[in-house]
Design a protein around this motif. Structure first.
Motif, short mmCIF file in Angstrom:
data_model
loop_
_atom_site.label_atom_id
_atom_site.label_comp_id
_atom_site.label_asym_id
_atom_site.label_seq_id
_atom_site.Cartn_x
_atom_site.Cartn_y
_atom_site.Cartn_z
N THR A 1 0.98 -1.42 -0.41
CA THR A 1 0.47 -0.02 0.06
C THR A 1 0.36 1.52 0.10
O THR A 1 0.53 1.83 -0.70
N SER A 2 1.97 1.07 1.35
CA SER A 2 2.59 2.72 0.35
C SER A 2 3.56 2.64 -1.10
O SER A 2 3.69 3.50 -0.78
N ASP B 1 1.97 1.78 -3.85
CA ASP B 1 0.72 2.25 -4.20
C ASP B 1 0.78 3.76 -3.62
O ASP B 1 0.33 4.69 -5.14
N ALA B 2 0.50 4.69 -2.70
CA ALA B 2 0.72 5.35 -2.48
C ALA B 2 1.60 7.07 -3.01
O ALA B 2 0.70 7.53 -3.68
N ARG C 1 0.85 6.25 -6.59
CA ARG C 1 -0.46 7.46 -7.53
C ARG C 1 -0.15 8.83 -6.99
O ARG C 1 -0.50 9.43 -8.08
N GLU D 1 0.21 13.70 0.76
CA GLU D 1 0.66 13.07 1.52
C GLU D 1 2.36 13.65 1.86
O GLU D 1 3.00 13.69 1.69
#
Length: 292
Positions: free
Chosen positions: A40-41, A43-44, A47, A69
């Motif tokens: 997830t880290s 991907d964030a 993105r 972020e």
């Protein structure tokens, strides 16, 4: 070794070989389908990079996107005020000033660097921490080398060169992350060295394409560890990545610790670009400070 022990060793060896093959096959299927799975880290942060693709975005809009972020925003301020990019005069005291100083290309690259760092620190890579740490340091040093080569020896954009150097071994990062899902590879982390040597370049090229990286960056990473005739002058981004990878240590410095760093082609390149080596070392250390 008795017959029973030999049989057990054979079974373990067969299981290891089977999981090596299965992992490469699974990765190939994922890349072919475009279904690339990262933590997830990662991907964030990736993105965020995708959201900043428009080069015409106004600074105010970039700042508002990045501010979502906090880790990226903090690192941008730190980078803007580092020895790498600090201009004469007052330091950058807010996000808009940092982005203005760095430019959108470097903002996108910073987001990706943070994503890679977060990937390296994920629990999935804990079993391969030594390899992952060495790979991270090698990637930063290669990025420092490609930036210096582009700046001093070409008219190629130095931020583009830095990005190419940073991601040239992303395939190896991805292989380490995926290997955590295969028990036989986890209990024999050294076995990943052989697998990465064989596959990280081709997997990396496909991965960068699947992630939507610019074509010139993807092409520059092709066969970056394969020996080639030394160019008399540096003309392409691929030349920069190839030579930068050598100046960062050796081919696969983080895998082949027994390689003599002053042997053959490596020695020739290090002599040819000796004037850049102190700058590369200093910039790599600065990047480690900023992104750690």
């Amino acid at each position: 070794m008795n017959a029973s022990q030999e049989s057990d060793a054979d079974k373990r060896g067969q299981a290891l070989s089977a999981q090596r093959f299965q992992m490469v096959k699974d990765i190939a299927n994922e890349l072919a389908s475009g279904d690339v799975v990262f933590p997830t880290s990662f991907d964030a942060a990736f993105r965020l990079r995708q959201a900043l693709q428009d080069p015409e975005l106004p600074i105010a809009r970039i700042s508002s996107i990045v501010s979502l972020e906090p880790l990226v925003a903090t690192k941008l301020l730190q980078l803007a005020n580092s020895a790498l990019y600090q201009a004469r005069g007052a330091p950058a005291v807010d996000l808009k000033a940092a982005i203005t100083r760095l430019g959108i290309k470097l903002v996108r690259t910073t987001a990706l660097a943070i994503a890679m760092r977060q990937l390296m620190r994920s629990k999935d890579l804990a079993i391969f921490s030594d390899l992952a740490t060495a790979l991270w340091k090698h990637s930063l040093k290669t990025a420092a080398a490609t930036r210096a080569l582009a700046s001093v020896h070409t008219r190629i954009n130095q931020d583009e060169a830095l990005l190419a150097g940073l991601v040239h071994d992303l395939g190896a990062f991805y292989m380490l992350y995926r290997a955590a899902q295969y028990p036989e590879l986890c209990v024999r982390p050294d076995s990943m060295r052989f697998l990465i040597m064989q596959w990280h370049e081709s997997i990396g090229v496909s991965l960068l394409g699947a992630l939507g990286m610019p074509e010139e960056i993807v092409n520059a990473t092709i066969d970056h560890d394969q020996p080639r005739p030394a160019p008399e002058t540096i003309q392409t981004l691929a030349d920069i990545v190839y030579i930068g990878n050598i100046l960062a240590g050796t081919h696969f410095e983080w895998l082949h610790q027994e390689v003599n760093p002053n042997a053959g082609e490596i020695e020739l390149y290090r002599k040819r670009f000796a004037d850049l080596l102190p700058e590369i070392e200093s910039d790599a250390q600065e990047m480690q400070t900023v992104f750690s």
